[in-house]
Scaffold this active site. Structure first.
Site, PDB file in Angstrom:
ATOM      1  N   ASP A  37      13.588 123.673  49.382  1.00  0.00           N
ATOM      2  CA  ASP A  37      12.982 122.340  49.288  1.00  0.00           C
ATOM      3  C   ASP A  37      11.781 122.315  50.219  1.00  0.00           C
ATOM      4  OD1 ASP A  37      15.338 121.940  47.866  1.00  0.00           O
ATOM      5  OD2 ASP A  37      15.766 119.991  48.769  1.00  0.00           O
ATOM      6  N   LYS A  95      11.004 115.994  44.254  1.00  0.00           N
ATOM      7  CA  LYS A  95      11.999 115.348  45.115  1.00  0.00           C
ATOM      8  C   LYS A  95      11.354 114.171  45.838  1.00  0.00           C
ATOM      9  CE  LYS A  95      14.863 116.421  49.194  1.00  0.00           C
ATOM     10  NZ  LYS A  95      15.306 117.511  50.096  1.00  0.00           N
ATOM     11  N   LYS A 107      15.014 115.211  41.966  1.00  0.00           N
ATOM     12  CA  LYS A 107      15.990 115.073  43.042  1.00  0.00           C
ATOM     13  C   LYS A 107      15.700 113.799  43.824  1.00  0.00           C
ATOM     14  CE  LYS A 107      17.881 117.213  47.232  1.00  0.00           C
ATOM     15  NZ  LYS A 107      17.968 118.441  48.066  1.00  0.00           N
TER      16      LYS A 107
END
Length: 218
Positions: free
Chosen positions: A91, A153, A182
């Site tokens: 991430d 995300k 996400k």
């Protein structure tokens, strides 16, 4: 949607600065017990967690975290190191200053470089929605799509706010085909989690859902 299905979409997360191996190990144990998608942990613990989990749960870690203003070379090194240590998912945080300067080509190129550094592992791109305008969020949906990442995300969980229903809905309307979403930061209940999934989230970054499930199973 039952709780087992919701938990299967959770990246069970512990990223506080004071996290110890004992706490990370508990996160790993809970992830196995409740069938989460992964554990999301600091890079320093990736190798230990990989060895401890022995493939039972995927290991996710963070790059350029939480501010995103490291140089691309630094982020690239972090990603390569994490993959070598056994990370299954990365991430990364974008350079938000570049977004404000409308240097979207630089943001896209950085994501492409990190995509290459991930060597086929999953790459999620954190755009920190609470710091962006709606137009910037929409533009980042295109950038993440064009750069070939796996996920967009919402948040680090370390800024002004976390995921919102509105942002996940916005992502779902603007990301390209194959880009997953996400939602992370502030997801505090199974009801909220189910709504995020209904709106288009494929993963949830949170620690609270497992804590709720564990407390109720005692």
């Amino acid at each position: 949607m039952d709780r087992t299905e919701i938990l299967s979409k959770v990246d069970h997360t512990l990223l506080v600065q004071t996290a110890t191996w004992e706490e990370i190990r508990q996160i790993c144990d809970d992830a196995v017990a409740f069938g989460t998608a992964s554990v999301c942990i600091p890079p320093a613990y990736v190798k230990q967690a990989r060895d401890y989990l022995a493939g039972n749960v995927k290991v996710c870690t963070v790059i350029g975290f939480p501010n995103g203003y490291q140089t691309t070379k630094v982020k690239e090194f972090e990603a390569v190191d994490a993959i070598q240590n056994g990370a299954d998912e990365i991430d990364m945080v974008i350079n938000l200053g570049w977004v404000k300067e409308k240097r979207f080509d630089c943001v896209e190129e950085e994501i492409r470089i990190l995509r290459q550094a991930c060597q086929g592992k999953i790459l999620k791109v954190i755009i920190e929605t609470c710091l962006l305008t709606e137009d910037e969020k929409i533009r980042m949906c295109k950038v993440v799509t064009d750069a070939g990442a796996d996920f967009i995300k919402t948040s680090t969980g370390f800024s002004d706010a976390g995921a919102t229903f509105a942002d996940v809905k916005l992502f779902a309307a603007n990301v390209g085909q194959g880009i997953q979403i996400k939602a992370a930061g502030g997801i505090a209940s199974f009801a909220d989690a189910e709504e995020f999934i209904r709106l288009g989230a494929d993963r949830l970054g949170t620690s609270r859902l497992v804590k709720i499930a564990r407390s109720e199973s005692l």
